[in-house]
Write an enzyme that holds these catalytic residues in place. Structure first.
Site, PDB file in Angstrom:
ATOM      1  N   GLU A  64       4.058  -4.697  12.072  1.00 32.24           N
ATOM      2  CA  GLU A  64       3.120  -3.584  11.865  1.00 32.24           C
ATOM      3  C   GLU A  64       1.948  -4.156  11.074  1.00 32.24           C
ATOM      4  O   GLU A  64       2.074  -4.383   9.870  1.00 32.24           O
ATOM      5  CB  GLU A  64       3.789  -2.479  11.043  1.00 32.24           C
ATOM      6  CG  GLU A  64       5.042  -1.910  11.644  1.00 32.24           C
ATOM      7  CD  GLU A  64       4.738  -1.054  12.846  1.00 32.24           C
ATOM      8  OE1 GLU A  64       3.772  -0.290  12.799  1.00 32.24           O
ATOM      9  OE2 GLU A  64       5.454  -1.180  13.847  1.00 32.24           O
ATOM     10  N   CYS A  85      -3.499   1.527   6.642  1.00 29.35           N
ATOM     11  CA  CYS A  85      -3.723   0.818   7.908  1.00 29.35           C
ATOM     12  C   CYS A  85      -4.222   1.722   9.020  1.00 29.35           C
ATOM     13  O   CYS A  85      -4.938   1.289   9.906  1.00 29.35           O
ATOM     14  CB  CYS A  85      -2.438   0.142   8.342  1.00 29.35           C
ATOM     15  SG  CYS A  85      -1.095   1.318   8.605  1.00 29.35           S
ATOM     16  N   ASN A 129       0.795  -1.240   0.000  1.00 35.29           N
ATOM     17  CA  ASN A 129       0.000   0.000   0.000  1.00 35.29           C
ATOM     18  C   ASN A 129       0.826   1.289   0.000  1.00 35.29           C
ATOM     19  O   ASN A 129       0.426   2.277  -0.588  1.00 35.29           O
ATOM     20  CB  ASN A 129      -1.069  -0.014   1.091  1.00 35.29           C
ATOM     21  CG  ASN A 129      -0.518  -0.044   2.483  1.00 35.29           C
ATOM     22  OD1 ASN A 129       0.635  -0.408   2.693  1.00 35.29           O
ATOM     23  ND2 ASN A 129      -1.324   0.331   3.443  1.00 35.29           N
TER      24      ASN A 129
END
Ligand code: NAD
Length: 478
Positions: free
Chosen positions: A248, A282, A150
């Protein structure tokens, strides 16, 4: 002929791979390039090169390591436009955001380089009169950086820059969805005099190349950004060698809007959260809890923004708010969650289906009301341009619903009452809380998730020190 990229190992580009992965443009379906699908032996070569290079690299003065990093960031700036175009083509983000990503990446490398003169140990008091205790911070060794698609280019820097400035060497594996920018980055590194083996790049899919990297006993730290499922799998693989992990992972960020909030500001910030990178971020707001008195006014404002959204192929248009989703899997996931929400009794205000464009993985910007806490749309990560809204009767209810989530990355509150803001900041169990602003972290902060959103964090001093280990030395003088 479609371009075939080469791995970068031990300071050299390797011979053409026999097994390859195709890379497509998500807005058009066009084949862009091929990358190696690296096997275990190739991964082992990259790790071995990083291992050989590490002792000398770790012994350099930190400022010398920082100088190499600055040469890399200068190269990134030289090719900033070209790199942004590549990201647009392979990932589907809009041109302006891709340019921000490239420029931010160069700035981030420089920011981490600045830490060279600020890395500190500690001197501790001893129980013995004639003793000093020194705590050194030392490199961990060989780092494996596994990246998502992303923010593919920025994530290279988020792994590489803190790893290298603290004296580690690294092997990066980009996402097979968006690897071209990383292979172009390797070309930039090759134009500098960075010692061979300090940075290595291997292409490939997660289940083979990624697994090979995570199970290699010569890797000392795995730093991974991606989904919860893969993070969990990587932790299991790492467990065999007790390799350290820094994870993460996903998010399901709540945004709380109280009746006393500036609703224009709240609506714009939350809307931006859902269209930036087509909702594939996110940390962005994925669910809203609005106080009953502000519900109608907030929905009106959000609906106006959602209806005005321009989307399409970002390679050919520069006036878009968003591009396509990254792939068919992403599109199917978003569609399924919205269909389920409809069946569960939620009401669609805008969008609600795949976009009617000739090609590409486009989904309509979708605003949903009448959402409830038990619906999947309020519990699962959507990763698309879809926003569900639930009405609440006060701040405490909003906080309780926010905290009732398996994710714990970011959160936000919109209010003009400082007491409400501070109460929320105290009670929200998340790594980050944004007050009266959009969800987006600063490089000097600390980006870290609670619960299934991850282990450890990135950015700033605390992120930097995740790439070091402590060594305590007791010096006794007779
Ligand atoms: P993903 O988990 O599908 O893939 C990420 C990377 O892991 C890819 O490089 C993939 O090849 C690799 N991989 C897959 N299986 C593997 C295995 N078994 N062993 C080793 N490596 C393996 O994630 P994605 O779809 O690329 O990214 C989207 C996800 O990332 C979302 O959930 C998003 O929330 C999360 N994300 C989190 C942050 C954060 O900072 N917390 C930032 C960006 C994205």
């Amino acid at each position: 002929m479609t371009k075939l990229y080469k791995n970068y190992i031990d300071g050299a580009f390797t011979p053409d791979a026999t097994e390859v992965v195709d890379v497509f443009n998500p807005a058009t379906g066009a084949l862009l390039a091929k990358i190696p699908n690296s096997d275990e032996a190739t991964v082992a070569q990259a790790v071995a090169a990083a291992r050989r290079a590490q002792p000398a690299w770790g012994k350099l003065a930190p400022i010398e390591r920082a100088n190499y990093l600055r040469k890399i960031s200068a190269k990134v700036r030289e090719r900033r436009t070209e790199l942004a175009k590549i990201i647009v083509a392979e990932q589907g983000k809009i041109q302006q955001l891709a340019q921000v990503e490239v420029d931010f990446t160069a700035d981030y490398i420089d920011y981490m380089a600045e830490w060279a003169r600020r890395l500190e140990g500690e001197v501790l008091t001893s129980d013995r009169a004639n003793e000093n205790i020194f705590l050194f911070r030392k490199p961990i060794g060989v780092v494996a950086g596994i990246l998502p698609w992303n923010f593919p280019f920025f994530l290279i820097a988020r792994k590489l820059a803190p790893a290298l400035v603290t004296g580690n060497t690294i092997v990066i594996k980009p996402s097979e969805e968006t690897p071209i920018n990383a292979f172009e980055f390797a070309k930039l590194v090759a134009e500098t005099d960075l010692p061979k083996g300090v940075f290595n790049l291997v292409g490939g899919v997660g289940r083979s190349t990624g697994e090979a990297l995570c199970s290699n006993p010569n890797v000392d730290l795995i730093t991974f950004t991606g989904s919860v499922a893969t993070g969990s799998r990587i932790m299991q693989t790492a467990g065999r060698n007790l390799t350290r992990v820094n994870l993460e992972l996903g998010g399901k960020a709540p945004a709380i809007v109280l009746a006393d909030a500036n609703l224009d500001l709240a609506a714009k910030a939350i809307y931006d959260s859902r269209v930036i990178n087509t909702g594939q971020v996110c940390n962005c707001a994925e669910r809203v809890y609005v106080e009953r008195g502000a519900h109608e006014a907030l929905v009106d404002r959000l609906a106006a923004h959602f209806k005005a959204t321009r989307y399409g192929d970002p390679s050919v248009r520069d006036d878009l708010h968003m591009g396509p989703l990254v792939n068919q899997i992403g599109l199917d996931k978003v569609s399924a969650l919205v269909e389920q929400a409809k069946r569960d009794g939620a009401t669609i205000i805008t969008g609600g289906k795949r976009a009617n464009l000739e090609q590409g993985f486009h989904y309509e910007p979708t605003l949903i009301v009448d959402a409830r806490a038990d619906m999947d749309i309020m519990r699962k990560e959507i990763f698309g341009p879809v926003l569900p809204i639930q009405v609440v009767d006060g701040l405490d209810e909003a906080i309780a619903l926010s905290n009732d989530s398996e994710y714990g990355l970011t959160s936000s509150i919109f209010t003009s009452n400082i007491n409400s803001a501070i109460h929320a900041a105290r009670e929200l169990r998340f790594g980050e809380t944004y007050i009266n602003r959009e969800h987006f972290e600063a490089m000097q902060g600390f980006h870290a998730g609670r619960r299934k959103s991850g282990i450890g964090g990135a950015d700033g001093k605390h992120g930097l020190y995740e790439f070091t280990e402590t060594h305590v030395v007791y010096l006794q003088t007779p």
